[in-house]
Enzyme design. Structure first.
Site, mmCIF file in Angstrom:
data_model
loop_
_atom_site.group_PDB
_atom_site.id
_atom_site.type_symbol
_atom_site.label_atom_id
_atom_site.label_comp_id
_atom_site.label_asym_id
_atom_site.label_seq_id
_atom_site.Cartn_x
_atom_site.Cartn_y
_atom_site.Cartn_z
ATOM 1 C CG ASN A 10 -1.774 1.208 1.333
ATOM 2 O OD1 ASN A 10 -1.784 2.051 0.425
ATOM 3 N ND2 ASN A 10 -2.507 1.330 2.425
ATOM 4 C CE LYS A 12 -0.263 3.163 4.738
ATOM 5 N NZ LYS A 12 -0.116 3.260 6.192
ATOM 6 C CG HIS A 96 -5.861 1.858 5.098
ATOM 7 N ND1 HIS A 96 -5.432 2.795 6.010
ATOM 8 C CD2 HIS A 96 -4.853 0.973 4.940
ATOM 9 C CE1 HIS A 96 -4.199 2.487 6.383
ATOM 10 N NE2 HIS A 96 -3.824 1.391 5.749
ATOM 11 C CD GLU A 98 -2.985 5.427 6.648
ATOM 12 O OE1 GLU A 98 -2.960 5.477 5.402
ATOM 13 O OE2 GLU A 98 -2.078 4.892 7.326
ATOM 14 C CD GLU A 168 -3.569 -2.473 7.091
ATOM 15 O OE1 GLU A 168 -2.479 -2.752 6.593
ATOM 16 O OE2 GLU A 168 -4.149 -1.394 6.901
ATOM 17 N N GLY A 174 2.484 2.213 10.780
ATOM 18 C CA GLY A 174 3.426 3.324 10.683
ATOM 19 C C GLY A 174 4.136 3.642 11.982
ATOM 20 C CB SER A 214 5.234 -1.997 11.861
ATOM 21 O OG SER A 214 4.812 -0.672 12.151
#
Ligand code: 13P
Length: 251
Positions: A10, A12, A96, A98, A168, A174, A214
């Protein structure tokens, strides 16, 4: 139905046009036929070009990172499932954290996106996962269970066979803080159990459930060796060809 082992990147909101092309080419030239199925989740601007770069390699596919829930129309700035399909896309990352956090996406909205993506013959990569405070309160299974039910339980068995799930945990994205292989396995097993109750063993046993948060070359092997972890959805480490290729051969 055989479960696929998948290393999905991904990207991003990273990589300008030239950088994205070069990264895709480096991955294509380094990938071994024995590696897992690799999926590149790129920004929209790369999709058409990279679909040409990967076209002769059977174990690389292309994913978008989002899609609008309507067929077409007056939605300035949005991209439809049909447009993605026309660019050679096969998968779409949906839900996701985010997008949930910064764009207010709910599981109801994500369910609509899953429907339109499936209608156009694309495969959703459905992301779920809890925030740190939810885990600390011991409510992570309850929350992920709700996410999975709201987004996926209206599907038919045939539709569910097209879905990839990605667990996730938000606290691992991150942050450099990975879930332990045991934490990942526990949640993946729980999710597969839910899918089994709703869709039956054939579908649940055939669904790829990826871990994200991660994932790096030095932890991928241990995570992927867990019985219910079928690969990874990789953010930061997917931006470096060497790291991502190492992850793709960690099965
Ligand atoms: P990182 O691998 O950078 O933690 O990101 C994970 C992720 O969000 C993949 O979708």
């Amino acid at each position: 139905m055989e479960r696929k082992l998948i290393a999905a990147g991904n990207w991003k909101m990273n990589m300008d046009y030239d950088q994205g092309r070069d990264l895709a080419k480096a991955i294509v030239s380094g990938l071994q036929p024995s590696d897992a199925l690799v999926i590149l989740g790129t920004p929209y601007i790369h999709l058409k070009n990279i679909s040409g770069i990967i076209k002769d390699i059977s174990n690389i596919k292309l994913a978008a990172q989002n899609c609008h829930q309507e067929e077409s129309g007056a939605y300035t700035g949005e991209i439809s499932a049909a447009m993605l399909k026309s660019c050679g896309v096969e998968y779409v990352i949906l839900g996701h954290s985010e997008r949930r956090e910064y764009f207010g996406e709910s599981d109801e909205l994500i369910a609509q996106k899953i429907d339109i993506v499936l209608k156009h013959g694309l495969q959703p990569i459905y992301c779920c996962g809890e925030k740190l405070e939810v885990r600390e309160a011991g409510k992570h299974e309850e929350l992920v269970g709700e996410q999975v039910k709201t987004a996926l339980f209206h599907l038919t068995r045939e539709q569910m066979k097209q879905v990839v799930v990605a667990y996730e945990p938000v606290w691992a994205i991150g942050t450099g803080k990975t879930a332990t292989p045991q934490q990942a396995q526990e949640m993946h097993r729980f999710i597969r159990g839910l899918l089994r109750k709703k869709f039956g063993q054939e579908v649940a046993g055939g669904t790829s459930i990826l871990y994200g948060g991660s994932v790096k070359p030095d932890n991928a092997k241990e995570l992927f060796s867990q019985p219910d972890v079928d690969g990874g959805l990789v953010g930061g480490a997917s931006l470096k060809a060497g790291d991502f290729l190492a992850i793709a051969s960690s099965f």
